[in-house]
Enzyme design. Sequence first.
Site: not given
Length: 422
Positions: A188-189
């Site tokens: 996600a990052d």
Amino acid sequence: MAAPWSSWPRTLARKPTRKTFDPGARGPLNGVRVVDLSRLVAGNVLTLQLADFGAEVIKVEPPEGDTLRSWRVKGVETAWKVYSRNKKSIALDLRSDAGRAIVRELAKSAAILVESFRPGVMEDMGLSPDALHGLNPRLVILRISGWGQDGRYRHKPGFGTLIEGYSGFASMNGFADREPVLPPMYLADCMAALNGYGAVLVALREVEINGGKGQTLDLPLFDPLFSMLGPQAANHRLTGEVKVRTGSRSTNAAPRNVYQTKDGRWVCLSASTQGMAERVLVKIGRPELTKDPRFATNIERVKHGLELDEIIGNFIAARDLDENLRYFDEAGVTIGPVYDISQIVQDSYVLERESLIEIPDEEMGELPTHPVVPRLSGTPGALKSAAPRVGQHNEELLKPLLGAEEYDRLCASGAISKGKKK
């Protein structure tokens, strides 16, 4: 036809040649100043891309340093070293009025500012977008959070793990008879970082080319990862069904899976076109299956994926890794080995293209890492410096900004910190 996998040596005698820094390198983002107030992965990966292509990235760290520094292996800040090369570090106490005043001064000369505080914190510090744009109307401000600057979840913790579950990704990942599987990396990052990297350059072009004003970019970790699901919402509306976990099989094309070899290794095979699927069936000695109603079309192959995988899996299981790679590769079938990191770092392709490089490091001697990605033919990025120590560039950046007397006073007060040693 390209040489088959098995014709390549597993290791090369030589090491990568790009081992030294070029402090004087001039990248395409030369002259772009970035103030980075972010913490952990997303912001650091985003500003790494900018720094690699020549931007001056000023990491504003708290006295104890970015939290990413605490992710150590055998006492070494490996994540920090990889994601913060080419950057400069200053250490400020943003709880102090003087520390926040320094950020405002830096913002006046910056093109981009990146932050990842919980929504509302920048406003509480007097560093709201309106306040910063009042100082620098051309400033591009990117705000990273878990859930965005508005909405009912804006104050919820924004760790990538929560996003990977909430976004629908984990529910699709894994096997039907097992629990959902979270990704084993910062998915996600990193997705948010790469989306944000493109977005700030789009906004910067609006300022520099079109004569527009600076603007604020709202980048929750949720949005980029949710967008990766592609047509799932449309598919659900059409069918009323929820995509089930299928392991490494695809619901769009078959065959596509990982298969174990005789010597306990793994290969991945994909045949997403009709011609390739037929070639696989012929090469495993089952040409009659190309006319079998269960396997004659892609739609039917997907429906009968388990049966097809058993047939292909049995063929592959009777041969070791190298034999499978050689046989299928020479037949023009899309197959490859499943590598772990110990195999990747020795692979001839990786070393030949220098997809893994080594850079000087005070603790490790040489730090293996990825090069600048992607490779530009005319204005490539470069490695200019190693990841900085906490506050390493305080004097270089802040003494000219504040004047020697004020700089010394703020150092004595603790607003400017030398940082903590390991």
